[in-house]
Design a protein around this motif. Structure first.
Motif, mmCIF file in Angstrom:
data_model
loop_
_atom_site.group_PDB
_atom_site.id
_atom_site.type_symbol
_atom_site.label_atom_id
_atom_site.label_comp_id
_atom_site.label_asym_id
_atom_site.label_seq_id
_atom_site.Cartn_x
_atom_site.Cartn_y
_atom_site.Cartn_z
ATOM 1 N N MET A 251 1.148 -1.364 -0.060
ATOM 2 C CA MET A 251 0.016 -0.048 0.199
ATOM 3 C C MET A 251 0.795 1.184 0.086
ATOM 4 S SD MET A 251 -3.113 1.087 2.470
ATOM 5 C CE MET A 251 -2.419 2.083 3.462
ATOM 6 N N ILE B 131 0.843 3.929 -3.059
ATOM 7 C CA ILE B 131 0.300 5.226 -2.540
ATOM 8 C C ILE B 131 1.265 6.273 -3.317
ATOM 9 C CG2 ILE B 131 0.329 7.141 -0.809
ATOM 10 C CD1 ILE B 131 -1.190 4.864 0.859
ATOM 11 N N ALA C 255 -5.909 -1.417 -2.224
ATOM 12 C CA ALA C 255 -6.194 -0.399 -1.087
ATOM 13 C C ALA C 255 -5.582 1.065 -1.612
ATOM 14 C CB ALA C 255 -5.729 -0.833 0.254
ATOM 15 N N ALA C 256 -4.498 0.895 -2.124
ATOM 16 C CA ALA C 256 -3.798 2.261 -2.241
ATOM 17 C C ALA C 256 -4.672 2.877 -3.427
ATOM 18 C CB ALA C 256 -2.440 1.990 -2.768
ATOM 19 N N ILE D 132 -7.798 4.327 -1.810
ATOM 20 C CA ILE D 132 -7.625 5.380 -0.667
ATOM 21 C C ILE D 132 -7.276 6.606 -1.776
ATOM 22 C CG2 ILE D 132 -5.656 6.196 0.615
ATOM 23 C CD1 ILE D 132 -5.788 3.496 1.975
ATOM 24 N N SER D 133 -6.275 6.409 -2.871
ATOM 25 C CA SER D 133 -5.914 7.502 -3.786
ATOM 26 C C SER D 133 -6.895 8.147 -4.451
ATOM 27 C CB SER D 133 -4.770 7.038 -4.762
ATOM 28 O OG SER D 133 -3.718 6.525 -4.045
ATOM 29 N N VAL E 108 -9.919 9.337 -1.566
ATOM 30 C CA VAL E 108 -9.267 10.279 -0.188
ATOM 31 C C VAL E 108 -8.545 11.357 -0.833
ATOM 32 C CG1 VAL E 108 -7.952 9.930 1.797
ATOM 33 C CG2 VAL E 108 -9.334 8.209 1.502
ATOM 34 N N TYR F 32 -9.355 14.884 0.641
ATOM 35 C CA TYR F 32 -8.857 15.205 1.882
ATOM 36 C C TYR F 32 -7.270 15.343 1.839
ATOM 37 C CZ TYR F 32 -13.169 13.163 3.923
ATOM 38 O OH TYR F 32 -14.258 12.918 4.178
ATOM 39 N N TRP G 1 -3.224 14.635 -0.249
ATOM 40 C CA TRP G 1 -2.280 13.164 -0.395
ATOM 41 C C TRP G 1 -1.776 13.090 1.050
ATOM 42 C CZ3 TRP G 1 2.741 14.496 1.144
ATOM 43 C CH2 TRP G 1 3.067 15.767 1.235
ATOM 44 N N ALA H 17 -3.402 9.925 3.349
ATOM 45 C CA ALA H 17 -2.947 8.812 2.477
ATOM 46 C C ALA H 17 -1.881 8.025 3.053
ATOM 47 C CB ALA H 17 -2.731 8.702 0.921
ATOM 48 N N ILE I 48 -2.573 6.967 7.065
ATOM 49 C CA ILE I 48 -3.105 5.704 6.793
ATOM 50 C C ILE I 48 -2.172 4.603 6.776
ATOM 51 C CG2 ILE I 48 -4.708 4.060 5.874
ATOM 52 C CD1 ILE I 48 -6.232 6.798 5.109
#
Length: 442
Positions: free
Chosen positions: A32, A36, A157-158, A161-162, A165, A169, A171, A174, A177
């Motif tokens: 992850m 990210i 998941a990365a 999230i990218s 999120v 919100y 970078w 990320a 997390i």
């Protein structure tokens, strides 16, 4: 019956699956974190006005840390123990990832990426060695490929999230997390034992015997008799010099593994760390590029499961070579894809075979060396691979000067993958259904 034989002939039990799950969580966060970065780079390119070379160095500095961490942690794990190094490296990269979220400029991000790389590179050879030493001979390939499959979960998941999120919100969140392993290490320290084979090498027979008895009880079989020193490798060589990797029976193994690692890591980091950016530069929107990468990442999971199914049935060597050659073909056609459907088809196949090959490589590598050299041999092979990973983002950054260079970049990756596939066929040896004593030459 000795400790090695008892572990090798053990049926799979809840104990093995629990160990796999615990290590896999750390492995997924490893992936992850790497994923990210690839999604953050297009954002930072505009925010910090970064050049292509600077973006390449962000990817490469982490791989410098990985190379150093892999070589150092692997060697230390053979002298200090697998458990200590697994916990230490997990803590390092968890804290380093959190630090990336605090980075205030290009230089500070480079510093934190090096720390993260050091921890990530160190964790991998130690984790795969520990899992190999506890996996039954009949299922060892499957267990290691399944461990590596958690990499795809981390990448997915990365991507999620990218996609969800970062736009809303920022970078930094990320990376925050991704700092979870700094907390997970507390549970890891309490929940997993030291390698029984390592303990035997250090003369701690009672401790090793107690651990194996616990596994036997989990499998519903009687606890074996306490081994004597004569039934184990106690008193035999417990150290292994780096130079020995290039002598005797280990020379051919080391050459094969170093070529394999260099080429596969080169292709992976060159393709996937640059993929979102290359797709954007090739004319696709950032949202489209993230969508493509999410689909390609999802294709990694069946790739791992297919490799896990084949590795203990048709063998390491034919499965690995086949995956590498098929990945080469997919990379070639991906480089020439023009439509949405073509990009998706060949991208998913490239991802399927590339990551399946990674799982097979992690199975294969620790089987090549004896207990006293297993982590260090795996670590040095990993370090050689990270050199390929260091060079790949820089090479792609220099080659990809415009959309017309897209096919040229992937033609290069095609050639690299063909070479390492032939390397496995010519220099590789089959290790399926053999004990670690047989494969490692103990």
């Amino acid at each position: 019956m000795g400790i090695t034989k008892r572990l090798g002939e053990m049926p799979l039990s809840a104990w093995h699956w629990r160990l796999l799950a615990i290590i896999a969580v750390g492995w997924a966060f490893d992936a992850m974190d790497t994923g990210i970065v690839s999604f953050v780079l297009p954002k930072l390119m505009g925010l910090w006005n970064l050049s292509g070379a600077q973006m390449g160095f962000i990817g490469s500095i982490g791989l410098v840390g990985m190379a150093i961490g892999a070589a150092l942690a692997g060697s230390l794990a053979d002298s200090m123990g697998r458990k200590k190094l697994l916990a230490a490296t997990m803590l390092i990269y968890g804290l380093g990832t959190g630090g990336c979220g605090l980075a205030w400029n290009y230089e500070s991000l480079l510093f934190f990426r090096f720390i993260v790389g050091f921890g990530l590179g160190g964790q991998v050879p130690v984790a795969v060695t520990l899992m190999s030493e506890y996996s039954p001979d009949k299922y060892r390939g499957r267990m290691i490929v399944l461990l590596e499959s958690s990499w795809a979960i981390g990448w997915l998941a990365a991507a999620v999230i990218s996609y969800l999120v970062i736009p809303q919100y920022g970078w930094q969140i990320a990376f925050f997390i991704g700092a979870f392993p700094a907390l997970w290490v507390i549970y890891v320290w309490k929940a997993i034992p030291e390698s029984a084979l390592y303990l035997v090498k250090k003369g701690k027979l009672q401790e090793a015997h107690d651990i194996v008895c616990e596994i036997e009880r989990s499998a519903g079989i009687p606890c074996g008799a306490m081994p004597t020193a004569g039934e184990t490798n106690v008193g035999k060589k417990t150290s292994f010099a780096f130079s020995q990797l290039f002598t005797g029976v280990y020379l051919k193994k080391t050459i094969c593994l170093w070529i394999l690692w260099f080429g596969l890591v080169f292709s992976y980091y060159g393709i996937f760390m640059w993929l979102p950016t290359m797709l954007v530069k090739a004319g696709h929107s950032m949202v489209q590029s993230f969508s493509f990468v999410m689909w390609m990442t999802g294709a990694q999971i069946p790739g791992y499961f297919t490799a896990a199914l084949l590795v203990d049935k048709i063998g390491r060597k034919p499965t690995l070579a086949s995956f590498l050659i098929l990945c080469a073909g997919s990379a070639y056609f991906f480089g020439h894809a023009t439509t949405w459907n073509e990009i998706l088809l060949w991208g998913c196949l490239m991802s399927f075979f590339n990551l399946g090959a990674w799982g097979l490589m992690y199975t294969y590598t620790p089987e090549m060396y004896p207990t006293e050299a297993r982590a260090s041999g795996t670590g040095w092979a990993g370090a050689c691979g990270r050199i390929g990973g260091i060079l790949a983002p820089i090479v792609v950054g220099m080659m990809f000067t415009g959309p017309d260079k897209f096919s040229l970049v992937f033609a290069m990756f095609t050639g690299v993958l063909v070479i390492i596939g032939l390397n496995v066929l010519v220099l590789g040896e089959e290790t399926m259904n053999k004990s670690l004593e047989e494969t490692g030459g103990e």
